[in-house]
Each structure stands twice: as C-alpha cells, then as structure tokens.
Design an enzyme around this catalytic site. Sequence first.
Site, PDB file in Angstrom:
ATOM      1  N   SER A  60      -4.984 -22.852 -29.449  1.00  9.74           N
ATOM      2  CA  SER A  60      -6.027 -22.150 -30.425  1.00  9.74           C
ATOM      3  C   SER A  60      -5.557 -22.415 -31.908  1.00  9.74           C
ATOM      4  O   SER A  60      -6.272 -22.425 -33.058  1.00  9.74           O
ATOM      5  CB  SER A  60      -5.893 -20.510 -30.304  1.00  9.74           C
ATOM      6  OG  SER A  60      -4.539 -20.198 -30.244  1.00  9.74           O
ATOM      7  N   LYS A  61      -4.216 -23.154 -32.327  1.00  9.16           N
ATOM      8  CA  LYS A  61      -3.769 -23.349 -33.518  1.00  9.16           C
ATOM      9  C   LYS A  61      -4.285 -24.369 -34.142  1.00  9.16           C
ATOM     10  O   LYS A  61      -4.271 -24.788 -35.272  1.00  9.16           O
ATOM     11  CB  LYS A  61      -2.183 -23.238 -33.630  1.00  9.16           C
ATOM     12  CG  LYS A  61      -1.779 -21.994 -33.193  1.00  9.16           C
ATOM     13  CD  LYS A  61      -1.704 -20.976 -34.216  1.00  9.16           C
ATOM     14  CE  LYS A  61      -1.222 -19.619 -33.715  1.00  9.16           C
ATOM     15  NZ  LYS A  61      -1.554 -18.349 -34.880  1.00  9.16           N
TER      16      LYS A  61
END
Length: 344
Positions: free
Chosen positions: A47-48
């Site tokens: 998700s980063k």
Amino acid sequence: MKKQINAHSSILDLIGNTPLVKLNTIAAPLTGNFYAKLESFNPGHSSKDRIAVHIIEEAERKGILKPGSTIIETTSGNTGFSLAMVSIVKGYDCILAVSSKSSPDKIDMLRSMGAKVYVCPAHVSADDPRSYYEVAKRLHQETENSIYINQYFNELNIEAHYQTTGPEIWEQTNGNITHLVACSGTGGTISGIARYLKEQNPNVRILGVDAYGSVLKKYHETGEFDHNEVYPYRIEGLGKNLIPTATDFNSIDRYVKVTDGESAHMARKIAHTEGMFVGYTSGAAMQALFQLNTEGEFTEDSNVVVIFPDHGSRYMSKVYSNEWMENQGFFDIQNAEVPEKIEY
Ligand code: PMP
C-alpha cells in the site's frame, strides 16, 4: 497508420486500483461477508506505493522537486521500497536512513532499487546525532531541493488514501460496505479510507488493528500516552511507540489488539486456505476479524472489507520460516487457529 500499443507509460501507472477478493474458506466460521483488498497488487507490492507517488507528486506540483532532487526517509520497510521505486522512474536520488536492526536482506533490496542506504546505530536515543531520525534531518537540511517524507507526521499520507483507496473501496462495494478493518501504523491508510467512507455513509464502522506493545488503542480510548503500553513486539508496520499525527483518531470507531503469535499463524493460514501469499500484518488484520466476530461486531448482513497491506515474499525468513516460528515459541501457543507446524 501506426498500430496502437496497449502499454502503460511507466510502472507507476500500475499504482492503485488493487483488487477486492472474497474470503471464502478462512472466513467461513465468521458471521457476515468478508472481502480482502489486496495491496500487494501494487507494483512495489504494498500500500505504500500510494503515499510514495502522492507525496512526491505534490512536491513536484509545489516546485520543490526537479529531476536530480533528493527524497529522504527513515525506513527500511515498505515505504522505503516504494520511495526507491518512484525515485528511479522520476529521476530522483533516494536516501534512506535505517536502523542497524534492519536485516541485510532488506538493505540489499533497497540498494538494488537504487537507494543510498545509511545504516545508523539502533541503540542510541532518537535525539542522538547518530540516530536515523537525526541523520535524515541533517541530510535534509544539507541537501538542496530535497524533501523529507516523514510519513508518521505527514498529512499527505492520509490524503493519498482519501483520494485513492477510499473511493476504490466505495465503488468496489457499490456503497454496500458496512465495516472497514485496517492495521494502524502511521495511520494513513485507515484514516484516509475512514474519512472518505464516513463522508459517503457515516454509519460505516471503522475498526483499527493495533499490536500488544503499542500505545495506539489506549491513546484512542483515553487521550493519554501510557508508557506501560509500550514494550517490544515482533509485527513490523503495525502499532507505534509514539502518537502519529498521520492518524485521525476521531475517524476510527474502535481499536482491537492482536498478538505476534496468533497474527503469524493467521498469515500462514490465509496462504494455505485462500492461496493469497500475504505479509505479517495481513495475518494481524485477519486475527482481528476473528476477535471482533467473537465480540459480536458483525451480523449476517455485514459486508466487511479488510486491508491486506503487503506480500508474503518479504517475510520468508520470518513468518514463513518454521525455524523462526519455532524460535519465537509460536508453535507452543495454545488455542491458536493453526497451532500445528506446516511441513513443506
Ligand atoms: N502493514 C504493513 C506491512 C506496513 O508496512 C504498514 C505501514 N507501516 C501498515 C500495515 C500500516 O499502514 P499505515 O502506516 O498506513 O497505518
């Protein structure tokens, strides 16, 4: 006439729009319908990627970054990998100040992605000039046209998820989501999604996952920092020993805490039952679903979305290693969902 080629213009085009997949076998004992948002489908496998591209592009819009500028952050984890990936494509230098506790594997991985990695001593206090916080701050001050990402205290971390992950979930569920369950580290993921979903429907329940050894749940309940809550634990990326401003505590309805051992078993169980090779915190989020279910949080009509933040390949020498599990004493846990050793 030139033939059309169906290609993306760069790897960064593939960030976001991750799939939502029904959890079948593993969620069968639970009440309600359960869907996993698979953030490992981002090109940097977590998700980063979303915050890396968003924060960097905001700095470009403000004119702070130009080709050849420098991106600085203090992490050996997923954020470091995503920043290194975005930096390569956009032509920036990426400097990551990491703790000497980081595994050689992780440092090699970041260097393979073009990052300059400064390994700083782990056993000094945060305000020591040798600490990775201070090294990053100094490099930022000394480097022209640089930005310090500072993900725990950067409002753009929340905004990235408010603009992308939140709307994706709302659309993928046709507005029928009733509960969101997400791990809280910086808090950017849960807060950004929560703000968006609550704007669409204030009744959506936002449930945060915290670790034993972290202060977040207690702070949410009391508004006070309780030092007794803070002690070492194993899960990386979940919980914190400080209060991040990238967490909007008001947007979260409740927190649930999970243990290192049960979360590790649950990650292995997700792989075995759903064929989804997920990271440690995905196991933590799944463990939270079981605890919330026991506490009567869900009904037959609940449509629960759980965030699986990253991919299992980053945990081969941890959760997916029998030796590591054995050394942690995790095979001795009574009543764990999958207490038995998995033979390969
Ligand atoms: N899981 C993993 C593996 C992570 O790296 C992170 C980020 N620290 C999280 C969950 C939590 O996400 P957030 O920082 O947005 O709260």
